[in-house]
Design a protein around this motif. Structure first.
Motif, mmCIF file in Angstrom:
data_model
loop_
_atom_site.group_PDB
_atom_site.id
_atom_site.type_symbol
_atom_site.label_atom_id
_atom_site.label_comp_id
_atom_site.label_asym_id
_atom_site.label_seq_id
_atom_site.Cartn_x
_atom_site.Cartn_y
_atom_site.Cartn_z
ATOM 1 N N ASN A 217 -1.884 0.268 7.187
ATOM 2 C CA ASN A 217 -2.149 1.035 5.962
ATOM 3 C C ASN A 217 -3.566 1.594 5.971
ATOM 4 O O ASN A 217 -3.799 2.755 5.598
ATOM 5 C CB ASN A 217 -1.939 0.155 4.727
ATOM 6 N N GLN B 112 0.372 -5.132 8.603
ATOM 7 C CA GLN B 112 0.692 -4.092 7.625
ATOM 8 C C GLN B 112 -0.573 -3.607 6.923
ATOM 9 O O GLN B 112 -0.748 -2.394 6.686
ATOM 10 C CB GLN B 112 1.681 -4.638 6.604
ATOM 11 N N GLN B 113 -1.473 -4.533 6.615
ATOM 12 C CA GLN B 113 -2.750 -4.140 6.018
ATOM 13 C C GLN B 113 -3.527 -3.228 6.956
ATOM 14 O O GLN B 113 -4.096 -2.223 6.532
ATOM 15 C CB GLN B 113 -3.588 -5.380 5.704
#
Length: 314
Positions: free
Chosen positions: A67, A63-64
């Motif tokens: 993003n 997810q990092q």
């Protein structure tokens, strides 16, 4: 040619994608906690957890990454974890310094290396040739930081010279800027010149042994005409290859030289960010460096076709 250029540009996508994945996960496995580094040893578990949440470090790694890449695709490289400044403007600002240093270094290297390499090839196995080969070996063998240290020491002892403090932009004060940049450029240009000199000499000698050169000689052409009108252009492809690699590497940031001479370039930015565990700055800088390096290699490939009509890109 247009089709080839577009194909190469499309090839940038998987290359940069691979670089982004590599640098993202490498930064995550480096020992050290950016939140702990910022808050210090007196930080409480609550403040550490809050800061990690603010940075998004509490999210799963995938997810990092998504993003971050979502922002990169819109030219938003994020914000520095240390200063809060936007990463991309900072990279571009530092890149101007590195770009100027690279161009100056390359000019010095080419002005020295190509004429001496040609001269060594024309005077093969003479004292001049041996002298040029020794100089080129010196340039290749001596590390940048060692040469920089010796030059500063000699200038300080002999002429009471000390490196200028601070940095002034080229358009703010050209003379002051040149005083700041000339010594680092000479140091880097000397190292570049060694490799280019050797390649120029060997490439010219290889071309001079070709059959078409013997034919030109048989027609009575002068040696200078043979060298500069026939041999040099044909020998430029391997020379251009090593020049492209050198320029691409220097544009990525001359870390040690920028550190020694306190130049606010891209290399110094990356080194500082690594020491401070500033993930966003390191990731953005490395991705930008990869883009510049691949772009330089694309320009070199295009120049191949210009120098050698036998090369065609379809």
């Amino acid at each position: 040619m247009f089709t080839y250029i577009m194909r190469r540009i499309l090839m940038l996508i998987p290359v940069l994608f691979g670089v982004s994945i590599f640098i993202f996960f490498v930064m995550r496995i480096i020992p050290g906690d950016v939140a702990q580094t910022i808050l210090g040893t007196d930080a409480t578990p609550e403040t550490l957890a809050q800061l990690r949440k603010d940075f998004g470090l509490n999210l799963p790694l995938y997810q990092q990454y998504l993003n971050w890449m979502g922002g990169v695709l819109t030219l938003d490289f994020g914000e520095s974890m240390r200063t809060g400044a936007e990463v991309l403007p900072d990279i571009l600002s530092r890149f101007k310094v590195t770009f100027e240093l690279t161009i100056l270094s390359a000019m010095i290297a080419w002005i020295i290396a190509i004429p001496l390499g040609i001269l060594a090839a024309m005077k093969r196995n003479s004292n001049i040739d041996f002298g040029v080969r020794i100089v080129s070996l010196f340039g290749v063998s001596v590390p940048n930081f060692a040469l920089a240290t010796v030059i500063i020491l000699v200038l300080a002892l002999a002429f009471s010279y000390s490196p200028p403090v601070g940095y002034v932009g080229l358009f703010e004060d050209p003379l002051r800027n040149l005083q700041i940049m000339i010594i680092p450029a000479i140091v880097m240009g000397t190292s570049m010149a060694g490799a280019v000199m050797r390649m120029t000499r060997s490439s010219i000698l290889e071309i001079l042994m070709q059959d078409f050169i013997r034919t030109i000689r048989a027609k009575g052409a002068k040696e200078k005409v043979i060298i500069f009108q026939h041999a040099l252009k044909n020998a430029m492809i391997p020379i251009l290859t090593i020049i492209g690699l050198q320029v691409g590497s220097l544009l990525g940031g001359a870390v040690i030289i920028e550190q020694i001479f306190s130049l606010p370039g891209l290399g110094q930015l990356v080194l500082t960010a690594i020491n401070q565990r500033d993930f966003m700055v390191v990731q953005g800088s490395v991705l930008f460096i990869a883009f510049v390096f691949v772009l330089v290699n694309l320009l070199v490939d295009i120049l191949y076709a210009y120098l050698d009509p036998r090369i065609s890109y379809k």
